[in-house]
Design a protein around this motif. Structure first.
Motif, short mmCIF file in Angstrom:
data_model
loop_
_atom_site.label_atom_id
_atom_site.label_comp_id
_atom_site.label_asym_id
_atom_site.label_seq_id
_atom_site.Cartn_x
_atom_site.Cartn_y
_atom_site.Cartn_z
N ALA A 271 0.89 -1.07 0.13
CA ALA A 271 -0.07 0.04 -0.16
C ALA A 271 0.86 1.24 0.01
O ALA A 271 0.60 2.20 -0.70
CB ALA A 271 -1.00 -0.01 1.20
N VAL A 272 1.87 1.17 0.48
CA VAL A 272 2.94 2.43 0.88
C VAL A 272 3.81 2.64 -0.46
O VAL A 272 3.64 3.74 -1.00
CB VAL A 272 3.85 2.33 2.22
N HIS A 273 4.07 1.47 -0.84
CA HIS A 273 4.87 1.44 -2.22
C HIS A 273 3.91 2.17 -3.35
O HIS A 273 4.31 2.92 -4.15
CB HIS A 273 5.24 0.14 -2.62
N CYS A 274 2.55 1.46 -3.34
CA CYS A 274 1.44 2.01 -4.21
C CYS A 274 1.45 3.69 -4.11
O CYS A 274 1.16 4.46 -5.08
CB CYS A 274 0.13 1.56 -3.97
N GLN B 114 7.59 0.09 9.30
CA GLN B 114 9.07 0.81 9.93
C GLN B 114 10.28 0.04 9.54
O GLN B 114 10.46 -1.14 9.41
CB GLN B 114 8.97 0.93 11.51
N GLY B 115 11.55 1.19 9.14
CA GLY B 115 12.35 0.53 8.55
C GLY B 115 12.58 0.55 7.31
O GLY B 115 13.72 0.18 6.60
N LEU B 116 11.37 0.29 6.44
CA LEU B 116 11.38 -0.10 4.95
C LEU B 116 11.39 1.38 4.17
O LEU B 116 11.51 1.40 3.11
CB LEU B 116 10.24 -0.82 4.69
N PHE B 117 10.92 2.35 4.98
CA PHE B 117 10.68 3.67 4.14
C PHE B 117 11.24 4.61 4.97
O PHE B 117 11.27 4.60 6.17
CB PHE B 117 9.19 4.05 4.05
N ASP B 118 11.75 6.01 4.28
CA ASP B 118 12.00 7.08 4.90
C ASP B 118 10.83 8.00 5.31
O ASP B 118 10.22 8.15 4.34
CB ASP B 118 13.03 8.03 4.06
N VAL B 119 10.80 8.23 6.65
CA VAL B 119 9.51 8.84 6.87
C VAL B 119 9.87 10.11 7.82
O VAL B 119 11.07 10.13 8.41
CB VAL B 119 8.45 8.01 7.79
N LEU C 50 4.86 11.37 7.51
CA LEU C 50 4.98 11.71 5.94
C LEU C 50 5.95 10.65 5.40
O LEU C 50 7.27 10.80 5.78
CB LEU C 50 5.03 13.06 5.86
N VAL C 51 5.53 9.93 4.51
CA VAL C 51 6.60 9.24 3.73
C VAL C 51 7.12 9.66 2.73
O VAL C 51 6.65 10.35 1.77
CB VAL C 51 5.76 7.76 3.42
N ARG C 52 8.57 9.78 2.70
CA ARG C 52 9.37 10.41 1.70
C ARG C 52 9.71 9.63 0.48
O ARG C 52 9.61 9.88 -0.51
CB ARG C 52 10.69 10.82 2.25
N ALA C 53 10.32 8.42 0.90
CA ALA C 53 10.72 7.48 -0.15
C ALA C 53 10.83 6.10 0.43
O ALA C 53 10.95 5.87 1.80
CB ALA C 53 12.05 7.95 -0.71
N ALA C 54 11.03 5.06 -0.47
CA ALA C 54 11.42 3.79 -0.01
C ALA C 54 12.75 3.73 0.20
O ALA C 54 13.79 4.30 -0.31
CB ALA C 54 10.79 2.63 -1.21
N ARG C 55 13.16 2.91 1.27
CA ARG C 55 14.62 2.60 1.42
C ARG C 55 15.16 1.54 0.51
O ARG C 55 14.62 0.49 0.35
CB ARG C 55 15.00 2.27 2.76
N PRO C 56 16.34 1.80 0.24
CA PRO C 56 17.08 0.71 -0.78
C PRO C 56 17.29 -0.50 0.39
O PRO C 56 17.38 -0.20 1.35
CB PRO C 56 18.30 1.34 -1.09
N LEU D 137 2.07 9.21 -6.14
CA LEU D 137 2.55 10.52 -6.17
C LEU D 137 3.53 10.62 -7.37
O LEU D 137 3.36 11.79 -7.78
CB LEU D 137 3.36 10.85 -4.85
N ALA D 138 4.45 9.89 -7.70
CA ALA D 138 5.34 10.05 -8.49
C ALA D 138 4.53 10.10 -10.22
O ALA D 138 5.05 10.84 -11.02
CB ALA D 138 6.25 8.67 -8.74
N ASP D 139 3.37 9.18 -10.42
CA ASP D 139 2.72 9.57 -11.55
C ASP D 139 1.89 10.66 -11.71
O ASP D 139 2.03 11.20 -12.92
CB ASP D 139 1.82 8.33 -11.73
N ALA D 140 1.57 11.24 -10.71
CA ALA D 140 0.81 12.66 -10.69
C ALA D 140 1.92 13.69 -11.15
O ALA D 140 1.42 14.61 -11.79
CB ALA D 140 0.36 12.91 -9.18
N ARG D 141 3.02 13.64 -10.55
CA ARG D 141 4.15 14.61 -10.99
C ARG D 141 4.36 14.40 -12.26
O ARG D 141 4.47 15.54 -13.24
CB ARG D 141 5.36 14.22 -10.09
N ALA D 142 4.27 13.24 -13.02
CA ALA D 142 4.49 13.14 -14.32
C ALA D 142 3.35 13.65 -15.17
O ALA D 142 3.61 14.09 -16.30
CB ALA D 142 4.75 11.60 -14.63
N GLN D 143 2.16 13.29 -14.45
CA GLN D 143 0.85 14.00 -15.34
C GLN D 143 1.09 15.30 -15.42
O GLN D 143 0.62 16.13 -16.27
CB GLN D 143 -0.29 13.32 -14.47
#
Length: 269
Positions: free
Chosen positions: A123-126, A204-209, A228-234, A131-137
């Protein structure tokens, strides 16, 4: 009544109005299957209500109401519909299910058909993908309408959700989790993804928040911690997501077994 039921009822009314022209035999032959379908749509099934641990996501296009001042109804409808169709495709790719389109947004659930351990993570990845697709749109739309600032906001909450057995059939989802997920979205900044503490505990631990000030929600006694979720962690930089925060529990008296396990792993590499 659903859109399909409304359409069937309208067709039935039209056929009844033409009965004199069509004749009773032809009219009855056309009406019978439509009546059967309408009855099936209106029937509320019994014993189909299920309670599942799920993650509910809401996404909403920001400021679409103001666009009506510059776009005619047809262009506005086409713009919003095309945008939501793109976003819905991303939901499907992340194995979520769109339960309802809310005019300029969507209500989505992860875990509706079967509970999976990574429902909240997907869900969080989605949410980030939306958000990324909205920026492209937004970049594409600015080429057509320089004044248009296209942004969406997303909110996610996780917990027990009652699914099915309602007027919307299998797309019914009710419970406080749904209302709080909507509140996460409504209070997210444009272009942002807000998650509740319940969701954060699962990812927790999977994303930068970024922790946010406690959120006051009507009907909830205590202010809610949110992020607020910023990005997925490598993968290489992910933090442990299991156990108790701040508590390290090493193996005790298992040095031989640990060495044997490590040797077995090394032999496979």
């Amino acid at each position: 009544m659903t859109d399909e039921a409304h359409q069937i009822q309208a067709a039935l009314d039209a056929l009844q109005a033409q009965r004199g022209l069509l004749g009773d035999a032809l009219a009855d032959a056309a009406i019978a299957p439509l009546r059967a379908r309408l009855a099936a749509l209106q029937a509320v099934p019994d014993a189909t209500l299920v309670l599942r641990q799920a993650s509910v996501l809401f996404v909403d296009v920001v400021g679409s109401t103001a666009w009506a001042q510059r776009l005619d109804a047809e262009d506005l409808h086409a713009l919003v519909s095309t945008s939501l169709a793109r976003l819905a495709l991303l939901v499907q790719q992340h194995q979520g299910r769109v339960l309802r389109y809310t005019g300029d947004g969507m209500k989505v659930v992860f875990g509706a058909d079967a509970v999976q351990e990574d429902d909240a993570e997907r869900a969080v990845h989605c949410g980030l993908a939306l958000l990324a697709d909205a920026r492209a749109q937004a970049q594409q739309l600015r080429q057509q309408h320089a004044w248009l600032d296209f942004q969406v906001r997303v909110g996610i909450h996780s917990g027990p959700v009652a699914l099915g057995a309602g007027l919307e059939g299998r797309d019914t989802a009710v419970g406080s989790v749904v209302h709080l997920a909507a509140r996460m979205e409504q209070t997210a900044p444009p272009g942002g993804l807000r998650i509740s503490q319940a969701t954060w505990r699962l990812v927790q631990g999977l994303f930068d928040v970024a922790a946010q000030p406690p959120l006051i929600v009507k009907g909830v006694a205590d202010a809610m911690p949110t992020w607020l979720v910023r990005a997925a962690r490598p993968r290489a930089t992910r933090l442990p997501a299991r156990g108790i925060d701040g508590l390290h529990t090493p193996l005790v008296g298992r040095d031989a077994q640990l060495a044997q396990l490590q040797a077995a792993v090394q032999s496979l590499s």
